[in-house]
Design a protein around this motif. Structure first.
Motif, PDB file in Angstrom:
ATOM      1  N   SER A   1      26.651  23.284  68.071  1.00  0.00           N
ATOM      2  CA  SER A   1      27.362  24.032  69.111  1.00  0.00           C
ATOM      3  C   SER A   1      26.517  25.237  69.522  1.00  0.00           C
ATOM      4  O   SER A   1      26.073  26.014  68.673  1.00  0.00           O
ATOM      5  CB  SER A   1      28.727  24.490  68.583  1.00  0.00           C
ATOM      6  N   VAL A   2      26.278  25.395  70.817  1.00  0.00           N
ATOM      7  CA  VAL A   2      25.445  26.477  71.336  1.00  0.00           C
ATOM      8  C   VAL A   2      26.302  27.384  72.221  1.00  0.00           C
ATOM      9  O   VAL A   2      26.996  26.911  73.123  1.00  0.00           O
ATOM     10  CB  VAL A   2      24.252  25.939  72.149  1.00  0.00           C
ATOM     11  N   SER A   3      26.257  28.685  71.948  1.00  0.00           N
ATOM     12  CA  SER A   3      26.960  29.670  72.767  1.00  0.00           C
ATOM     13  C   SER A   3      26.015  30.840  73.038  1.00  0.00           C
ATOM     14  O   SER A   3      24.986  30.996  72.367  1.00  0.00           O
ATOM     15  CB  SER A   3      28.236  30.156  72.061  1.00  0.00           C
ATOM     16  N   TYR A   4      26.372  31.661  74.012  1.00  0.00           N
ATOM     17  CA  TYR A   4      25.525  32.787  74.405  1.00  0.00           C
ATOM     18  C   TYR A   4      26.330  34.078  74.389  1.00  0.00           C
ATOM     19  O   TYR A   4      27.466  34.128  74.875  1.00  0.00           O
ATOM     20  CB  TYR A   4      24.937  32.566  75.807  1.00  0.00           C
ATOM     21  N   LYS A   5      25.748  35.102  73.786  1.00  0.00           N
ATOM     22  CA  LYS A   5      26.390  36.411  73.707  1.00  0.00           C
ATOM     23  C   LYS A   5      25.538  37.420  74.469  1.00  0.00           C
ATOM     24  O   LYS A   5      24.347  37.575  74.202  1.00  0.00           O
ATOM     25  CB  LYS A   5      26.539  36.840  72.245  1.00  0.00           C
ATOM     26  N   GLU A   6      26.153  38.104  75.408  1.00  0.00           N
ATOM     27  CA  GLU A   6      25.431  39.100  76.201  1.00  0.00           C
ATOM     28  C   GLU A   6      25.476  40.452  75.495  1.00  0.00           C
ATOM     29  O   GLU A   6      26.530  40.884  75.029  1.00  0.00           O
ATOM     30  CB  GLU A   6      26.034  39.211  77.601  1.00  0.00           C
ATOM     31  N   VAL A   7      24.339  41.129  75.435  1.00  0.00           N
ATOM     32  CA  VAL A   7      24.249  42.431  74.781  1.00  0.00           C
ATOM     33  C   VAL A   7      23.559  43.427  75.718  1.00  0.00           C
ATOM     34  O   VAL A   7      22.639  43.069  76.453  1.00  0.00           O
ATOM     35  CB  VAL A   7      23.461  42.341  73.454  1.00  0.00           C
ATOM     36  N   PRO A   8      24.007  44.708  75.720  1.00  0.00           N
ATOM     37  CA  PRO A   8      23.323  45.722  76.527  1.00  0.00           C
ATOM     38  C   PRO A   8      22.065  46.243  75.854  1.00  0.00           C
ATOM     39  O   PRO A   8      21.120  46.665  76.504  1.00  0.00           O
ATOM     40  CB  PRO A   8      24.372  46.832  76.660  1.00  0.00           C
ATOM     41  N   LEU A   9      22.061  46.229  74.509  1.00  0.00           N
ATOM     42  CA  LEU A   9      20.922  46.697  73.726  1.00  0.00           C
ATOM     43  C   LEU A   9      20.616  45.694  72.629  1.00  0.00           C
ATOM     44  O   LEU A   9      21.526  45.138  72.012  1.00  0.00           O
ATOM     45  CB  LEU A   9      21.220  48.063  73.084  1.00  0.00           C
ATOM     46  N   TYR A  10      19.337  45.485  72.406  1.00  0.00           N
ATOM     47  CA  TYR A  10      18.914  44.688  71.267  1.00  0.00           C
ATOM     48  C   TYR A  10      18.592  45.614  70.096  1.00  0.00           C
ATOM     49  O   TYR A  10      18.235  46.786  70.287  1.00  0.00           O
ATOM     50  CB  TYR A  10      17.654  43.889  71.607  1.00  0.00           C
ATOM     51  N   ASP A  11      18.707  45.080  68.903  1.00  0.00           N
ATOM     52  CA  ASP A  11      18.116  45.751  67.759  1.00  0.00           C
ATOM     53  C   ASP A  11      16.607  45.641  67.937  1.00  0.00           C
ATOM     54  O   ASP A  11      16.076  44.534  68.055  1.00  0.00           O
ATOM     55  CB  ASP A  11      18.572  45.078  66.465  1.00  0.00           C
ATOM     56  N   ALA A  12      15.912  46.779  68.000  1.00  0.00           N
ATOM     57  CA  ALA A  12      14.478  46.750  68.309  1.00  0.00           C
ATOM     58  C   ALA A  12      13.739  45.846  67.332  1.00  0.00           C
ATOM     59  O   ALA A  12      13.816  46.050  66.111  1.00  0.00           O
ATOM     60  CB  ALA A  12      13.903  48.161  68.252  1.00  0.00           C
ATOM     61  N   PRO A  13      13.046  44.827  67.830  1.00  0.00           N
ATOM     62  CA  PRO A  13      12.302  43.940  66.915  1.00  0.00           C
ATOM     63  C   PRO A  13      11.058  44.629  66.391  1.00  0.00           C
ATOM     64  O   PRO A  13      10.588  45.637  66.933  1.00  0.00           O
ATOM     65  CB  PRO A  13      11.947  42.757  67.821  1.00  0.00           C
ATOM     66  N   GLY A  14      10.516  44.080  65.332  1.00  0.00           N
ATOM     67  CA  GLY A  14       9.237  44.542  64.825  1.00  0.00           C
ATOM     68  C   GLY A  14       8.129  43.648  65.342  1.00  0.00           C
ATOM     69  O   GLY A  14       8.256  42.428  65.364  1.00  0.00           O
ATOM     70  N   ILE A  15       7.053  44.252  65.809  1.00  0.00           N
ATOM     71  CA  ILE A  15       5.884  43.513  66.289  1.00  0.00           C
ATOM     72  C   ILE A  15       4.756  43.770  65.298  1.00  0.00           C
ATOM     73  O   ILE A  15       4.258  44.890  65.198  1.00  0.00           O
ATOM     74  CB  ILE A  15       5.468  43.959  67.699  1.00  0.00           C
ATOM     75  N   ALA A  16       4.398  42.761  64.536  1.00  0.00           N
ATOM     76  CA  ALA A  16       3.322  42.887  63.560  1.00  0.00           C
ATOM     77  C   ALA A  16       2.036  42.363  64.186  1.00  0.00           C
ATOM     78  O   ALA A  16       1.926  41.169  64.481  1.00  0.00           O
ATOM     79  CB  ALA A  16       3.661  42.113  62.287  1.00  0.00           C
ATOM     80  N   LEU A  17       1.082  43.241  64.407  1.00  0.00           N
ATOM     81  CA  LEU A  17      -0.198  42.882  65.019  1.00  0.00           C
ATOM     82  C   LEU A  17      -1.296  42.918  63.965  1.00  0.00           C
ATOM     83  O   LEU A  17      -1.293  43.769  63.064  1.00  0.00           O
ATOM     84  CB  LEU A  17      -0.535  43.844  66.152  1.00  0.00           C
ATOM     85  N   TYR A  18      -2.242  41.998  64.096  1.00  0.00           N
ATOM     86  CA  TYR A  18      -3.371  41.922  63.171  1.00  0.00           C
ATOM     87  C   TYR A  18      -4.652  42.071  63.979  1.00  0.00           C
ATOM     88  O   TYR A  18      -5.320  41.081  64.322  1.00  0.00           O
ATOM     89  CB  TYR A  18      -3.335  40.598  62.408  1.00  0.00           C
ATOM     90  N   PRO A  19      -5.012  43.315  64.318  1.00  0.00           N
ATOM     91  CA  PRO A  19      -6.119  43.532  65.265  1.00  0.00           C
ATOM     92  C   PRO A  19      -7.498  43.322  64.671  1.00  0.00           C
ATOM     93  O   PRO A  19      -8.484  43.248  65.425  1.00  0.00           O
ATOM     94  CB  PRO A  19      -5.925  44.994  65.696  1.00  0.00           C
ATOM     95  N   GLY A  20      -7.610  43.235  63.347  1.00  0.00           N
ATOM     96  CA  GLY A  20      -8.939  43.105  62.761  1.00  0.00           C
ATOM     97  C   GLY A  20      -9.760  44.357  63.019  1.00  0.00           C
ATOM     98  O   GLY A  20      -9.352  45.467  62.682  1.00  0.00           O
ATOM     99  N   LYS A  21     -10.914  44.176  63.687  1.00  0.00           N
ATOM    100  CA  LYS A  21     -11.781  45.323  63.985  1.00  0.00           C
ATOM    101  C   LYS A  21     -11.449  45.968  65.336  1.00  0.00           C
ATOM    102  O   LYS A  21     -12.106  46.943  65.727  1.00  0.00           O
ATOM    103  CB  LYS A  21     -13.242  44.885  63.983  1.00  0.00           C
TER     104      LYS A  21
END
Length: 284
Positions: free
Chosen positions: A36-56
């Motif tokens: 079962s698939v449903s959709y919930k609308e939100v005004p704000l998201y919980d800020a995700p974490g962006i893990a970057l691996y830039p190397g040099k």
């Protein structure tokens, strides 16, 4: 008598087959629940974490912009403002336990109504590879990362649970994120990201060596809807019991009907034999 037995069998056999088929369908539905698939609308998201691996590669700038507006670059390739909440962390690779990984964790966008986005710029001035890219992964909550008592274990769990992607040098990559929350059969809720990416070539007008590259990436939410997925078992045991009761009732009625039919036929046969016997006696 033989005809009666055939009629009884022809009435009972379909009912028996229907009982078998009903039970088989019920067991199959238990094994394969409907999603079962449903959709919930939100005004704000919980800020995700962006893990970057830039190397040099070096982080030159990081900003939050709104309403999809990114101003023109003033000094591309030069250090700029870093207005994002960031944190660096080192941890061992969860799959090998030998390689040390160096991650830059950035707080992602929250305000979907204002079309908030995060724009990052990196610079790399040395590479021996034909192609260069920066790896990244997304996890559901930057705040959970900050509150975690063991951030290295937190990042190991994230890398084991989430997929990783890349964005390449010499391009501006737009990453549009959407969330899918799945409720498992044991009640646990898992979160995963879906992405839509688009890439445009950056026209670099600087006088630079061939090894000097710039990376640009934009993270934003696709829409304000969180997709919720839940497994639902469509097999209802009460409906099956009611159906079986109806089938068994039909079986009993068929058996009673067959029994009465046999009695009636025996009675008719006896009457016929009696009349025949009387007729023979009268002739003699």
């Amino acid at each position: 008598m033989d005809d009666d037995q055939e009629d009884t069998s022809s009435a009972i056999l379909p009912a028996v087959f229907l009982v078998y088929q009903t039970i088989t369908d019920f067991r199959e539905k238990l094994k394969h629940p409907v999603m079962s698939v449903s959709y919930k609308e939100v005004p704000l998201y919980d800020a995700p974490g962006i893990a970057l691996y830039p190397g040099k590669a070096q982080l030159l700038s990081c900003k939050h912009h709104y309403y999809d507006h990114i101003p023109p670059l003033i000094n591309p390739g030069q250090p700029g403002e870093i207005e994002c909440t960031t944190q660096r962390i080192n941890y061992t690779d969860p799959f090998t336990n030998q390689t040390m990984k160096h991650a830059l964790i950035v707080q992602g966008p929250r305000d979907v109504k204002k079309r908030e986005l995060v724009f990052l710029q990196f610079h790399l001035n040395e590479t021996n590879q034909d192609f260069s890219a920066i790896n990244y992964l997304l996890f559901s909550s930057f705040q959970e990362f900050l509150n975690s008592p063991d951030k290295t274990e937190f990042m190991k769990d994230c890398e084991s649970s989430y997929s990783s992607w890349k964005f390449s040098g010499g391009f501006r990559t737009w990453v549009k994120m959407s969330l899918v929350k799945t409720k498992e059969e044991d009640g646990r809720e898992t979160v995963e990201f879906k992405q839509e990416t688009s890439v445009v070539n950056y026209i670099d007008q600087r006088h630079k060596p061939a090894s000097d590259q710039l990376f640009f990436v934009v993270f934003e939410w696709k829409d304000p809807f969180i997709q919720k997925v839940q497994a639902i078992v469509t097999a209802n045991p009460w409906n099956m019991i009611a159906l079986l009761c109806g089938i068994f009732l039909a079986l009993f009625k068929a058996a009673d009907f067959a029994k009465l039919s046999v009695k009636w036929m025996i009675k008719i046969r006896k009457r016929h034999l009696k009349r025949r016997s009387q007729a023979m006696n009268h002739i003699s």
